[in-house]
Design a protein around this motif. Structure first.
Motif, PDB file in Angstrom:
ATOM      1  N   GLU A  92       0.835  -1.203   0.000  1.00 20.73           N
ATOM      2  CA  GLU A  92       0.000   0.000   0.000  1.00 20.73           C
ATOM      3  C   GLU A  92       0.871   1.255   0.000  1.00 20.73           C
ATOM      4  O   GLU A  92       0.571   2.229  -0.714  1.00 20.73           O
ATOM      5  N   ARG A  96       0.856   4.074  -2.939  1.00 17.88           N
ATOM      6  CA  ARG A  96       0.524   5.480  -2.695  1.00 17.88           C
ATOM      7  C   ARG A  96       1.661   6.379  -3.174  1.00 17.88           C
ATOM      8  O   ARG A  96       1.432   7.514  -3.631  1.00 17.88           O
ATOM      9  N   ASP A 104      -2.794   6.520 -11.207  1.00 16.48           N
ATOM     10  CA  ASP A 104      -4.063   6.346 -10.492  1.00 16.48           C
ATOM     11  C   ASP A 104      -4.705   4.985 -10.739  1.00 16.48           C
ATOM     12  O   ASP A 104      -5.816   4.726 -10.286  1.00 16.48           O
ATOM     13  N   ARG A 124      -8.636  -2.815  -2.138  1.00 15.50           N
ATOM     14  CA  ARG A 124      -9.871  -2.326  -1.507  1.00 15.50           C
ATOM     15  C   ARG A 124      -9.617  -1.021  -0.738  1.00 15.50           C
ATOM     16  O   ARG A 124     -10.390  -0.077  -0.812  1.00 15.50           O
ATOM     17  N   ARG A 125      -8.518  -0.981   0.010  1.00 18.89           N
ATOM     18  CA  ARG A 125      -8.190   0.221   0.783  1.00 18.89           C
ATOM     19  C   ARG A 125      -8.002   1.435  -0.134  1.00 18.89           C
ATOM     20  O   ARG A 125      -8.499   2.534   0.143  1.00 18.89           O
ATOM     21  N   LEU A 126      -7.247   1.232  -1.214  1.00 19.59           N
ATOM     22  CA  LEU A 126      -6.937   2.337  -2.113  1.00 19.59           C
ATOM     23  C   LEU A 126      -8.178   2.832  -2.853  1.00 19.59           C
ATOM     24  O   LEU A 126      -8.324   4.037  -3.099  1.00 19.59           O
ATOM     25  N   ARG A 127      -9.057   1.902  -3.185  1.00 21.38           N
ATOM     26  CA  ARG A 127     -10.284   2.299  -3.874  1.00 21.38           C
ATOM     27  C   ARG A 127     -11.271   2.961  -2.915  1.00 21.38           C
ATOM     28  O   ARG A 127     -11.992   3.890  -3.294  1.00 21.38           O
ATOM     29  N   ARG A 128     -11.283   2.503  -1.666  1.00 24.23           N
ATOM     30  CA  ARG A 128     -12.221   3.031  -0.687  1.00 24.23           C
ATOM     31  C   ARG A 128     -12.033   4.527  -0.483  1.00 24.23           C
ATOM     32  O   ARG A 128     -13.003   5.270  -0.365  1.00 24.23           O
ATOM     33  N   ASP A 129     -10.767   4.980  -0.433  1.00 26.21           N
ATOM     34  CA  ASP A 129     -10.557   6.422  -0.266  1.00 26.21           C
ATOM     35  C   ASP A 129     -10.307   7.120  -1.605  1.00 26.21           C
ATOM     36  O   ASP A 129      -9.862   8.270  -1.644  1.00 26.21           O
ATOM     37  N   GLU A 130     -10.572   6.389  -2.699  1.00 28.90           N
ATOM     38  CA  GLU A 130     -10.516   6.934  -4.061  1.00 28.90           C
ATOM     39  C   GLU A 130      -9.139   7.490  -4.411  1.00 28.90           C
ATOM     40  O   GLU A 130      -9.004   8.455  -5.161  1.00 28.90           O
ATOM     41  N   THR A 131      -8.114   6.812  -3.895  1.00 28.45           N
ATOM     42  CA  THR A 131      -6.739   7.179  -4.228  1.00 28.45           C
ATOM     43  C   THR A 131      -6.313   6.574  -5.556  1.00 28.45           C
ATOM     44  O   THR A 131      -5.654   7.226  -6.368  1.00 28.45           O
ATOM     45  N   MET A 253     -14.264   3.899  -9.515  1.00 32.91           N
ATOM     46  CA  MET A 253     -14.406   4.192  -8.097  1.00 32.91           C
ATOM     47  C   MET A 253     -15.715   3.637  -7.540  1.00 32.91           C
ATOM     48  O   MET A 253     -16.628   3.308  -8.300  1.00 32.91           O
TER      49      MET A 253
END
Length: 267
Positions: A92, A96, A104, A124-131, A253
């Motif tokens: 992760e 980032r 992206d 899942r984490r990266l998509r959840r905060d739309e990074t 997203m």
């Protein structure tokens, strides 16, 4: 021609992100693959597929992740691993980092089954905060029918599919004189009913099921079969990369919460 990140200069990468926003990240492991295959097997396969696909699409390819979630092979000499939470946080973190430079969307080209659930969690984490939109891709899962057709007795680890792939990618690293020993000292089949006792998975490590840690009939592997698998998997990876690249970022997203939105009726 692929754009291999570590071989570029920073101005050259600036030119890339001015036009593109997708990166391909190969991942594998450093772990035992029996007496016939190198510990590098998984990351060799992952990097070779990533480079082949990006050579066709022109997208950015990063250096491979070579040490991952492999504790279940720890009884065998040379196996290296990190704890699952360390692996997730590491992947992760560098993903980032890529987004800071303008990436992206990321495809994790994975060649180790122990990484799958953890890469899915990172995505899942990266998509959840739309990074970013990051997905895991496992080469043999992209061509299951072809793999089954190629080998009479396949295996989930160190078996003929991985042996054939390394024969194609780096044949000099295959100890062909050990193929019979790999087959005789391992376990040819691992049927679903053999995986459970009264409904429970009562084992944790590969050595619990195989004396030398490998499964399947390695003697059924050939470089020609490896080349066929490699080309078919590369085709699938190219399709995935091009599909993701074509999607508007907003469409990748998460959908918004269904109506009524939380708190929408408060005054």
């Amino acid at each position: 021609m692929d754009v291999y990140l570590s071989e570029q200069t920073w101005p050259e990468l600036g030119e890339y992100v001015a036009e593109e926003s997708l990166a391909v990240v190969p991942l594998g492991s450093t772990e035992q693959h029996g007496p016939h295959l190198p510990l590098a097997t998984d990351y060799l396969i992952g990097e070779a597929l990533a480079r082949a696909a990006t050579d066709r699409t022109g997208h950015l390819c990063t250096p491979p992740v070579r040490i991952a979630v492999s504790e279940h092979h720890r009884q065998f000499h040379g196996t290296m691993w990190v704890e699952p939470e360390v692996f997730r946080d590491y992947v992760e973190s560098f993903t980032r980092n890529l987004t800071y430079h303008g990436i992206d969307r990321v495809v994790y080209v994975n060649a180790h089954g122990g990484n799958v659930q953890h890469l899915r969690e990172v995505g899942r984490r990266l998509r959840r905060d739309e990074t970013a939109y990051a997905v895991e891709w496992m080469w043999d899962e992209s061509i299951p029918d072809l793999v089954d057709e190629a080998f009479e007795t396949n295996g989930p680890h160190g078996g003929p599919k991985e042996t054939a792939m390394v024969m194609h990618i780096a044949e000099d690293l295959v100890r062909e004189g050990e193929l019979d020993a790999a087959h005789e000292g391992g376990r040819a089949t691992l049927a679903p009913e053999e995986l459970r006792t009264a409904g429970s998975r009562t084992f944790y490590d590969s050595i619990d099921n195989s004396e030398n840690g490998v499964f399947g009939d390695q003697t059924d592997a050939t470089p020609e079969k490896g080349a066929e698998l490699f080309e078919a998997a590369t085709d699938q990876l190219v399709q995935l990369v091009e599909w993701i690249d074509d999607q508007p970022f907003a469409d990748l997203m998460p959908d918004p919460h269904v109506d009524p939105q939380p708190g929408s009726r408060r005054e």
